[in-house]
Design a protein around this motif. Structure first.
Motif, mmCIF file in Angstrom:
data_model
loop_
_atom_site.group_PDB
_atom_site.id
_atom_site.type_symbol
_atom_site.label_atom_id
_atom_site.label_comp_id
_atom_site.label_asym_id
_atom_site.label_seq_id
_atom_site.Cartn_x
_atom_site.Cartn_y
_atom_site.Cartn_z
ATOM 1 N N ALA A 49 0.828 -1.206 0.000
ATOM 2 C CA ALA A 49 0.000 0.000 0.000
ATOM 3 C C ALA A 49 0.866 1.260 0.000
ATOM 4 O O ALA A 49 0.602 2.212 -0.742
ATOM 5 C CB ALA A 49 -0.928 0.004 1.210
ATOM 6 N N ALA A 50 1.908 1.258 0.805
ATOM 7 C CA ALA A 50 2.800 2.421 0.874
ATOM 8 C C ALA A 50 3.607 2.550 -0.417
ATOM 9 O O ALA A 50 3.873 3.659 -0.872
ATOM 10 C CB ALA A 50 3.733 2.296 2.072
ATOM 11 N N LEU A 51 3.965 1.422 -1.024
ATOM 12 C CA LEU A 51 4.684 1.460 -2.296
ATOM 13 C C LEU A 51 3.802 2.035 -3.396
ATOM 14 O O LEU A 51 4.271 2.819 -4.223
ATOM 15 C CB LEU A 51 5.170 0.060 -2.686
ATOM 16 C CG LEU A 51 5.919 -0.053 -4.016
ATOM 17 C CD1 LEU A 51 7.154 0.833 -4.037
ATOM 18 C CD2 LEU A 51 6.298 -1.493 -4.295
ATOM 19 N N ALA A 52 2.545 1.681 -3.407
ATOM 20 C CA ALA A 52 1.610 2.221 -4.394
ATOM 21 C C ALA A 52 1.493 3.733 -4.250
ATOM 22 O O ALA A 52 1.466 4.466 -5.249
ATOM 23 C CB ALA A 52 0.250 1.560 -4.245
ATOM 24 N N LYS A 53 1.434 4.199 -3.024
ATOM 25 C CA LYS A 53 1.345 5.642 -2.765
ATOM 26 C C LYS A 53 2.632 6.347 -3.207
ATOM 27 O O LYS A 53 2.590 7.420 -3.817
ATOM 28 C CB LYS A 53 1.098 5.871 -1.275
ATOM 29 C CG LYS A 53 0.731 7.274 -0.922
ATOM 30 C CD LYS A 53 0.346 7.380 0.548
ATOM 31 C CE LYS A 53 -0.016 8.804 0.906
ATOM 32 N NZ LYS A 53 -0.384 8.936 2.313
ATOM 33 N N ALA A 54 3.783 5.753 -2.917
ATOM 34 C CA ALA A 54 5.067 6.327 -3.320
ATOM 35 C C ALA A 54 5.209 6.325 -4.837
ATOM 36 O O ALA A 54 5.760 7.267 -5.420
ATOM 37 C CB ALA A 54 6.207 5.555 -2.676
ATOM 38 N N LEU A 55 4.701 5.268 -5.493
ATOM 39 C CA LEU A 55 4.747 5.187 -6.944
ATOM 40 C C LEU A 55 3.923 6.301 -7.573
ATOM 41 O O LEU A 55 4.354 6.944 -8.528
ATOM 42 C CB LEU A 55 4.239 3.824 -7.418
ATOM 43 C CG LEU A 55 4.167 3.623 -8.924
ATOM 44 C CD1 LEU A 55 5.551 3.649 -9.530
ATOM 45 C CD2 LEU A 55 3.458 2.323 -9.247
ATOM 46 N N LYS A 56 2.762 6.539 -7.006
ATOM 47 C CA LYS A 56 1.897 7.604 -7.504
ATOM 48 C C LYS A 56 2.604 8.955 -7.409
ATOM 49 O O LYS A 56 2.575 9.766 -8.337
ATOM 50 C CB LYS A 56 0.593 7.617 -6.708
ATOM 51 C CG LYS A 56 -0.473 8.487 -7.280
ATOM 52 C CD LYS A 56 -1.780 8.290 -6.528
ATOM 53 C CE LYS A 56 -2.886 9.098 -7.175
ATOM 54 N NZ LYS A 56 -4.157 8.926 -6.471
ATOM 55 N N LYS A 57 3.270 9.191 -6.296
ATOM 56 C CA LYS A 57 4.002 10.451 -6.106
ATOM 57 C C LYS A 57 5.201 10.546 -7.056
ATOM 58 O O LYS A 57 5.444 11.592 -7.648
ATOM 59 C CB LYS A 57 4.491 10.548 -4.659
ATOM 60 C CG LYS A 57 5.218 11.830 -4.378
ATOM 61 C CD LYS A 57 5.735 11.891 -2.966
ATOM 62 C CE LYS A 57 6.547 13.170 -2.763
ATOM 63 N NZ LYS A 57 7.260 13.166 -1.515
ATOM 64 N N ALA A 58 5.931 9.446 -7.220
ATOM 65 C CA ALA A 58 7.120 9.446 -8.085
ATOM 66 C C ALA A 58 6.753 9.667 -9.546
ATOM 67 O O ALA A 58 7.523 10.260 -10.293
ATOM 68 C CB ALA A 58 7.872 8.131 -7.924
ATOM 69 N N ARG A 59 5.588 9.205 -9.959
ATOM 70 C CA ARG A 59 5.178 9.372 -11.358
ATOM 71 C C ARG A 59 4.709 10.789 -11.655
ATOM 72 O O ARG A 59 4.873 11.284 -12.761
ATOM 73 C CB ARG A 59 4.057 8.392 -11.693
ATOM 74 C CG ARG A 59 4.535 6.959 -11.737
ATOM 75 C CD ARG A 59 3.430 6.017 -12.070
ATOM 76 N NE ARG A 59 3.062 6.200 -13.473
ATOM 77 C CZ ARG A 59 1.921 5.758 -13.987
ATOM 78 N NH1 ARG A 59 1.049 5.127 -13.238
ATOM 79 N NH2 ARG A 59 1.651 5.945 -15.255
ATOM 80 N N LYS A 60 4.149 11.482 -10.672
ATOM 81 C CA LYS A 60 3.637 12.838 -10.895
ATOM 82 C C LYS A 60 4.664 13.936 -10.687
ATOM 83 O O LYS A 60 4.624 14.971 -11.300
ATOM 84 C CB LYS A 60 2.465 13.119 -9.959
ATOM 85 C CG LYS A 60 1.184 12.509 -10.401
ATOM 86 C CD LYS A 60 0.054 13.019 -9.593
ATOM 87 C CE LYS A 60 -1.255 12.568 -10.159
ATOM 88 N NZ LYS A 60 -2.375 13.143 -9.453
ATOM 89 N N TRP A 61 5.582 13.737 -9.818
ATOM 90 C CA TRP A 61 6.547 14.704 -9.322
ATOM 91 C C TRP A 61 7.221 15.521 -10.328
ATOM 92 O O TRP A 61 7.597 15.439 -11.362
ATOM 93 C CB TRP A 61 7.539 13.926 -8.482
ATOM 94 C CG TRP A 61 8.629 14.699 -7.890
ATOM 95 C CD1 TRP A 61 8.706 16.038 -7.671
ATOM 96 C CD2 TRP A 61 9.838 14.143 -7.392
ATOM 97 N NE1 TRP A 61 9.879 16.337 -7.063
ATOM 98 C CE2 TRP A 61 10.605 15.194 -6.879
ATOM 99 C CE3 TRP A 61 10.346 12.868 -7.320
ATOM 100 C CZ2 TRP A 61 11.833 15.014 -6.324
ATOM 101 C CZ3 TRP A 61 11.559 12.684 -6.762
ATOM 102 C CH2 TRP A 61 12.297 13.746 -6.269
#
Length: 59
Positions: free
Chosen positions: A47-59
């Motif tokens: 779950a935390a990896l999914a959230k971090a992935l979302k942030k890394a893709r938008k950043w």
């Protein structure tokens, strides 16, 4: 792509050769992989990896 496959792909370094610079960036982008490693997100749960992935893709 499941988080397990994503985690394995990034750890092994199996990412694209060159960044496409789309917005949001794709999951196999080398920039996204670098951002995830930099955050230490690969050691987190799914779950935390999914959230971090979302942030890394938008950043």
């Amino acid at each position: 792509m499941s988080m397990v496959k994503l985690r394995e792909r990034v750890e092994r370094g199996k990412v694209k050769k060159k960044c496409c610079k789309d917005n949001p960036r794709c999951k196999s982008c080398p920039v996204v992989a670098h951002r995830l490693k930099k955050q230490g997100a690969l050691k987190l749960d799914d779950a935390a990896l999914a959230k971090a992935l979302k942030k890394a893709r938008k950043w």
